[in-house]
Design an enzyme around this catalytic site. Structure first.
Site, PDB file in Angstrom:
ATOM      1  N   LYS A 128     -12.283  -4.354 -15.993  1.00 30.00           N
ATOM      2  CA  LYS A 128     -12.186  -5.796 -15.725  1.00 30.00           C
ATOM      3  C   LYS A 128     -10.978  -6.071 -14.825  1.00 30.00           C
ATOM      4  O   LYS A 128     -10.106  -5.211 -14.680  1.00 30.00           O
ATOM      5  CB  LYS A 128     -12.063  -6.554 -17.049  1.00 30.00           C
ATOM      6  CG  LYS A 128     -10.835  -6.188 -17.878  1.00 30.00           C
ATOM      7  CD  LYS A 128     -10.930  -6.741 -19.307  1.00 30.00           C
ATOM      8  CE  LYS A 128      -9.735  -6.315 -20.138  1.00 30.00           C
ATOM      9  NZ  LYS A 128      -9.934  -6.614 -21.563  1.00 30.00           N
ATOM     10  N   TYR A 185      17.376 -17.774  -2.036  1.00 31.96           N
ATOM     11  CA  TYR A 185      17.307 -19.126  -2.594  1.00 31.96           C
ATOM     12  C   TYR A 185      18.204 -19.236  -3.821  1.00 31.96           C
ATOM     13  O   TYR A 185      18.181 -18.388  -4.709  1.00 31.96           O
ATOM     14  CB  TYR A 185      15.869 -19.443  -3.036  1.00 31.96           C
ATOM     15  CG  TYR A 185      14.895 -19.562  -1.896  1.00 31.96           C
ATOM     16  CD1 TYR A 185      15.065 -20.515  -0.901  1.00 31.96           C
ATOM     17  CD2 TYR A 185      13.784 -18.731  -1.839  1.00 31.96           C
ATOM     18  CE1 TYR A 185      14.138 -20.632   0.139  1.00 31.96           C
ATOM     19  CE2 TYR A 185      12.863 -18.837  -0.816  1.00 31.96           C
ATOM     20  CZ  TYR A 185      13.050 -19.794   0.174  1.00 31.96           C
ATOM     21  OH  TYR A 185      12.145 -19.893   1.187  1.00 31.96           O
TER      22      TYR A 185
HETATM   23  C1  LIG Z   1      -9.596  -5.461 -22.320  1.00 24.15           C
HETATM   24  C2  LIG Z   1     -10.376  -4.945 -23.466  1.00 24.15           C
HETATM   25  C3  LIG Z   1     -10.339  -3.582 -23.809  1.00 24.15           C
HETATM   26  C4  LIG Z   1      -9.404  -2.585 -23.145  1.00 24.15           C
HETATM   27  O1  LIG Z   1      -8.103  -2.740 -23.660  1.00 24.15           O
HETATM   28  P1  LIG Z   1      -6.924  -1.730 -23.285  1.00 24.15           P
HETATM   29  O2  LIG Z   1      -5.837  -2.092 -24.225  1.00 24.15           O
HETATM   30  O3  LIG Z   1      -6.536  -2.011 -21.874  1.00 24.15           O
HETATM   31  O4  LIG Z   1      -7.448  -0.361 -23.480  1.00 24.15           O
HETATM   32  C5  LIG Z   1     -11.192  -3.145 -24.802  1.00 24.15           C
HETATM   33  N1  LIG Z   1     -12.011  -4.011 -25.457  1.00 24.15           N
HETATM   34  C6  LIG Z   1     -12.032  -5.333 -25.176  1.00 24.15           C
HETATM   35  C7  LIG Z   1     -12.942  -6.224 -25.946  1.00 24.15           C
HETATM   36  C8  LIG Z   1     -11.212  -5.850 -24.193  1.00 24.15           C
HETATM   37  O5  LIG Z   1     -11.220  -7.160 -23.935  1.00 24.15           O
END
Ligand SMILES: *Cc1c(COP(=O)(O)O)cnc(C)c1O
Length: 379
Positions: free
Chosen positions: A44, A272
């Protein structure tokens, strides 16, 4: 070199993605799994800033079984790039238009409630289509999903519809990266309780999964039929105490070039707000990368970069497109030289964890902040 080569020689700043590191991480993670446990890669948010399509192409050749993304457009992007493995959507889909796209692109949604399931059924019936679906139980994350106590009702509701094929049942851990494992144990036992109740009702148990990266590193009993690994795949441990479980190699490096060098007299303020004032004659380097590229502004005056195998301190407020370094200890630096902001040079390394702990956030957030403006170079 790849076709980015010429363009990248001229870039002011870019991200290197080390695909061999991704492959090594997949293999290291697989060594933790039982042979029957599948590895789902969570890609994702554009593979946590690493570039979803290219990451997918690489890791699918090195033993990843399936993919997970958060949103529908993320799934469509992968299908349009020709990726054919199962792709699960982790987020909640609630609109009819989106259901149509899910069918068209052969994606696999998460169903969190019976109401959501009913939206799918109606649309699937109209389309005369069926769909593999993944049921989400809430065992303590208190985010998406149906309360674990109601697992039997939820599954029975789903099973009356031939349009829905129950592909898996899963839940998500809230504190698996915590040294204190009590909440994880509680969630594990709730998940087990739900499974027992399903079995007792004569329901055929589909694929089960519970573990994120931390759960995967923590304990094999959390693995079930599949693990959903994000962060660890990119080479970062979800917590310091889990670091020794397996050797991971960060896959992302951030580089930028020096664009100007100048010497400032004592008392001169930098950037800044003049949050840095030179207490002596100070040579500074301006670097062509800033918070619009994903460098957190909160790191102003707090971060070190690596130049020629040595640390240099960042000074003054980080600006949208540029930041300044104190390079008084370097001689003969030149405009155009490359600075490592995240990554390794010789014995020195700056990690997403270093940044995260300086500013009170998590490495997940650091990684996924390198977005549109930085070209990604596959190395
Ligand atoms: C993002 C996510 C993961 C992966 O999590 P990590 O800590 O990056 O391994 C797994 N399951 C769900 C439902 C998620 O939203």
């Amino acid at each position: 070199m790849n076709h980015f080569s010429t363009e990248y020689q001229q870039q002011r700043a870019w991200v290197n993605i080390n695909h061999q590191a991704l492959i090594n991480n997949v293999q290291a993670l697989k060594s933790l799994l039982n042979p029957h446990t599948q590895l789902m890669a969570v890609i994702k948010a554009d593979a946590y800033g690493h570039g979803a399509v290219k990451v997918a192409q690489t890791i699918l050749q090195s033993g990843v079984d399936s993919l997970a993304i958060a949103t529908l457009p993320e799934g469509i992007e992968l299908r349009e790039a020709g990726i054919v493995v199962p792709i699960m959507i982790l987020g909640a889909i609630n609109s009819i238009e989106q259901v149509k796209d899910i069918v068209e692109y052969n994606l696999e949604p998460t169903l969190c409630t019976p109401h959501q399931a009913s939206i799918f059924v109606e649309t699937l019936a109209q389309l005369n289509a069926t769909l593999p679906v993944h049921l989400k139980l809430d065992t303590g994350m208190s985010r998406l999903g149906t309360h674990w106590h109601n697992a039997v009702d939820f599954v029975q509701y789903i099973q009356q519809f031939p349009q829905l094929q129950l592909a898996s049942i899963y839940s998500h851990l809230a504190t698996a990266d915590d040294v204190d494992t009590s909440v994880t144990k509680l969630q594990h036992s709730r998940f087990e309780e739900a499974i027992s109740a399903l079995k007792a009702s004569g329901i055929k148990i589909p694929r089960l999964h519970l573990a994120n990266s931390a759960g995967t590193l923590l304990d094999r009993t959390l693995h079930y039929d599949m693990v959903r690994v994000g962060l660890a795949l990119y080479g970062i441990s979800p917590a310091p105490h889990l670091k020794d479980k397996v050797k991971l190699q960060p896959a992302l490096e951030v580089k930028a070039r020096i664009t100007q060098i100048k010497t400032l007299s004592p008392g001169t303020g930098v950037s800044y707000g003049h949050t840095f004032k030179c207490d002596r004659s100070t040579t500074i380097a301006v670097v062509g990368i800033g918070y619009a590229d994903g460098i957190p502004r909160l790191l102003s005056n707090k971060m070190k970069v690596i130049i020629r195998g040595k640390f240099a301190q960042q000074i003054g407020n980080i600006t949208m497109d540029q930041l300044m370094l104190n390079v008084s200890n370097f001689s003969d630096l030149e405009v155009g030289e490359v600075v490592t902001l995240l990554g390794k040079e010789g014995d020195l390394e700056v990690t997403a964890d270093d940044w995260a702990s300086s500013i009170g956030t998590i490495s997940w957030e650091i990684l996924c902040s390198f977005k549109h403006r930085l070209p990604r170079v596959v190395i």
